[in-house]
Design a protein around this motif. Sequence first.
Motif, PDB file in Angstrom:
ATOM      1  N   LYS A 147       0.840  -1.208   0.000  1.00 12.52           N
ATOM      2  CA  LYS A 147       0.000   0.000   0.000  1.00 12.52           C
ATOM      3  C   LYS A 147       0.872   1.254   0.000  1.00 12.52           C
ATOM      4  O   LYS A 147       0.579   2.217  -0.727  1.00 12.52           O
ATOM      5  N   GLN A 148       1.934   1.244   0.800  1.00 11.19           N
ATOM      6  CA  GLN A 148       2.796   2.425   0.858  1.00 11.19           C
ATOM      7  C   GLN A 148       3.593   2.598  -0.431  1.00 11.19           C
ATOM      8  O   GLN A 148       3.783   3.726  -0.901  1.00 11.19           O
ATOM      9  N   LEU A 149       4.048   1.493  -1.022  1.00 10.17           N
ATOM     10  CA  LEU A 149       4.759   1.587  -2.293  1.00 10.17           C
ATOM     11  C   LEU A 149       3.841   2.127  -3.391  1.00 10.17           C
ATOM     12  O   LEU A 149       4.257   2.952  -4.208  1.00 10.17           O
ATOM     13  N   ALA A 150       2.605   1.667  -3.404  1.00  9.09           N
ATOM     14  CA  ALA A 150       1.653   2.173  -4.395  1.00  9.09           C
ATOM     15  C   ALA A 150       1.388   3.661  -4.182  1.00  9.09           C
ATOM     16  O   ALA A 150       1.301   4.434  -5.143  1.00  9.09           O
ATOM     17  N   ARG A 151       1.303   4.058  -2.911  1.00 11.82           N
ATOM     18  CA  ARG A 151       1.007   5.466  -2.612  1.00 11.82           C
ATOM     19  C   ARG A 151       2.143   6.383  -3.068  1.00 11.82           C
ATOM     20  O   ARG A 151       1.896   7.420  -3.697  1.00 11.82           O
ATOM     21  N   ILE A 152       3.403   6.010  -2.796  1.00  7.15           N
ATOM     22  CA  ILE A 152       4.495   6.900  -3.217  1.00  7.15           C
ATOM     23  C   ILE A 152       4.639   6.901  -4.746  1.00  7.15           C
ATOM     24  O   ILE A 152       5.165   7.849  -5.321  1.00  7.15           O
ATOM     25  N   VAL A 206      13.009   2.409  -6.442  1.00  4.01           N
ATOM     26  CA  VAL A 206      13.957   1.642  -5.627  1.00  4.01           C
ATOM     27  C   VAL A 206      15.282   2.378  -5.427  1.00  4.01           C
ATOM     28  O   VAL A 206      15.748   2.527  -4.283  1.00  4.01           O
ATOM     29  N   PRO A 207      15.942   2.874  -6.487  1.00  5.18           N
ATOM     30  CA  PRO A 207      17.198   3.595  -6.243  1.00  5.18           C
ATOM     31  C   PRO A 207      17.004   4.887  -5.446  1.00  5.18           C
ATOM     32  O   PRO A 207      17.910   5.296  -4.701  1.00  5.18           O
ATOM     33  N   ARG A 208      15.867   5.520  -5.587  1.00  7.11           N
ATOM     34  CA  ARG A 208      15.605   6.729  -4.797  1.00  7.11           C
ATOM     35  C   ARG A 208      15.482   6.378  -3.317  1.00  7.11           C
ATOM     36  O   ARG A 208      16.064   7.067  -2.458  1.00  7.11           O
ATOM     37  N   LEU A 209      14.748   5.309  -3.011  1.00  6.69           N
ATOM     38  CA  LEU A 209      14.622   4.876  -1.619  1.00  6.69           C
ATOM     39  C   LEU A 209      15.978   4.466  -1.051  1.00  6.69           C
ATOM     40  O   LEU A 209      16.275   4.709   0.119  1.00  6.69           O
ATOM     41  N   ALA A 210      16.797   3.839  -1.888  1.00 12.95           N
ATOM     42  CA  ALA A 210      18.107   3.375  -1.441  1.00 12.95           C
ATOM     43  C   ALA A 210      18.999   4.527  -0.994  1.00 12.95           C
ATOM     44  O   ALA A 210      19.851   4.360  -0.111  1.00 12.95           O
ATOM     45  N   GLY A 211      18.827   5.680  -1.581  1.00 16.04           N
ATOM     46  CA  GLY A 211      19.662   6.821  -1.236  1.00 16.04           C
ATOM     47  C   GLY A 211      19.119   7.674  -0.106  1.00 16.04           C
ATOM     48  O   GLY A 211      19.764   8.644   0.308  1.00 16.04           O
ATOM     49  N   MET A 212      17.957   7.329   0.414  1.00 20.21           N
ATOM     50  CA  MET A 212      17.320   8.128   1.467  1.00 20.21           C
ATOM     51  C   MET A 212      17.633   7.584   2.857  1.00 20.21           C
ATOM     52  O   MET A 212      17.816   6.392   3.043  1.00 20.21           O
ATOM     53  N   THR A 213      17.640   8.480   3.816  1.00 23.10           N
ATOM     54  CA  THR A 213      17.670   8.070   5.218  1.00 23.10           C
ATOM     55  C   THR A 213      16.260   7.666   5.637  1.00 23.10           C
ATOM     56  O   THR A 213      15.276   7.939   4.927  1.00 23.10           O
ATOM     57  N   VAL A 214      16.156   7.041   6.800  1.00 22.66           N
ATOM     58  CA  VAL A 214      14.834   6.671   7.317  1.00 22.66           C
ATOM     59  C   VAL A 214      13.974   7.922   7.496  1.00 22.66           C
ATOM     60  O   VAL A 214      12.779   7.929   7.164  1.00 22.66           O
ATOM     61  N   ALA A 215      14.557   8.976   8.014  1.00 20.82           N
ATOM     62  CA  ALA A 215      13.805  10.211   8.236  1.00 20.82           C
ATOM     63  C   ALA A 215      13.276  10.782   6.918  1.00 20.82           C
ATOM     64  O   ALA A 215      12.148  11.292   6.853  1.00 20.82           O
ATOM     65  N   LEU A 225       7.771  10.859   2.905  1.00 17.06           N
ATOM     66  CA  LEU A 225       7.087  10.543   1.655  1.00 17.06           C
ATOM     67  C   LEU A 225       5.590  10.371   1.897  1.00 17.06           C
ATOM     68  O   LEU A 225       5.173   9.983   2.995  1.00 17.06           O
ATOM     69  N   PRO A 226       4.766  10.656   0.907  1.00 15.83           N
ATOM     70  CA  PRO A 226       3.315  10.545   1.092  1.00 15.83           C
ATOM     71  C   PRO A 226       2.899   9.116   1.433  1.00 15.83           C
ATOM     72  O   PRO A 226       3.308   8.161   0.770  1.00 15.83           O
ATOM     73  N   GLY A 227       2.117   8.981   2.497  1.00 14.58           N
ATOM     74  CA  GLY A 227       1.576   7.688   2.870  1.00 14.58           C
ATOM     75  C   GLY A 227       2.505   6.787   3.640  1.00 14.58           C
ATOM     76  O   GLY A 227       2.120   5.676   4.017  1.00 14.58           O
ATOM     77  N   ARG A 271       7.162   2.559   9.740  1.00 11.90           N
ATOM     78  CA  ARG A 271       7.443   1.640   8.627  1.00 11.90           C
ATOM     79  C   ARG A 271       8.530   2.150   7.690  1.00 11.90           C
ATOM     80  O   ARG A 271       8.978   1.417   6.805  1.00 11.90           O
ATOM     81  N   ALA A 272       8.959   3.386   7.865  1.00 11.76           N
ATOM     82  CA  ALA A 272       9.904   3.986   6.927  1.00 11.76           C
ATOM     83  C   ALA A 272      11.214   3.218   6.852  1.00 11.76           C
ATOM     84  O   ALA A 272      11.809   3.076   5.780  1.00 11.76           O
TER      85      ALA A 272
END
Length: 310
Positions: free
Chosen positions: A214-219, A244-253, A258-260, A265-266
Amino acid sequence: MRLGVLDVGSNTVHLLVVDAHPGARPLPAHSHKADLRLAQLLDGSGAIGPDGVDRLIGVVHEALQAAEDKGVEEVLPFATSAVREASNADDVLARVMDETGVRLQVLTGAEEARLTFLAARRWFGWSAGKLLVLDIGGGSLEIAYGIDEEPDAAVSLPLGAGRLTAGWLPGDPPDPEDIRALRRHARAQIARTVGEFSRFGAPDHVVATSKTFKQLARIAGAARSAEGLYTQRELKRESLEAWVPRLAGMTVAQRAELPGVSEGRAGQLLAGALVAEGAMDLFGVETLEICPWALREGVILRKLDQLAVG
């Protein structure tokens, strides 16, 4: 009647209260959640430590009080992979029973997959044809396929988003080598099961359940939850591959913004995305639809079926 489903999962302990009777769709009346993250409380021997068991018992007490407050006639308690795979599972279950009176039913991975499949089948109906259902939990990935209410094939793999994050992605943001290693591991595990499903032919409809999907679909652009339960929500593989590569470069914060995406769960969203991407790729899925119902609804529906027969 008013039923409560008490789901002791790898991430949360969730009491879902519904008004239900045989032949009618269950109507949600109340939801009570506690983030416990049992999958991350295992010690080096694979046991849930004393502190984790104490916390679990406290949360179960809270859920029982909430059920009583809401007039629940019967609570259906079950546990999934975190308890199922704990090396001291029998001791944990005994303590929960002794101190709360709740006898947790430990579902096998295949039972999880079958009950989730039942919920998806009832949601989409017979016109959906052959269904392939994917579900990413905190501790495991369930895959089921079939044309009836009982799937022709159902498997559970130890590829839950919480489990993989704790075991493979310690950094924040994660190290690229760790991400590549997890990607290889997840795809190798999924690939072993593809043949078991492909012999039944291509599915007519592919659906996914769980908070991760659900969260992957929302972002990736799907409608917000505020737009209602019956709004169609899809996830396209090309959108997921871009994320996927965008998430890989992000911190948990950063992911939590991100929306949703919830703060709790981050941290495990990247692992979930790698599993989702691998499953969609290896099963040849270009687009899947998000199903609002999942394991808890499957447990309720099975109970209602039993009442109808009785």
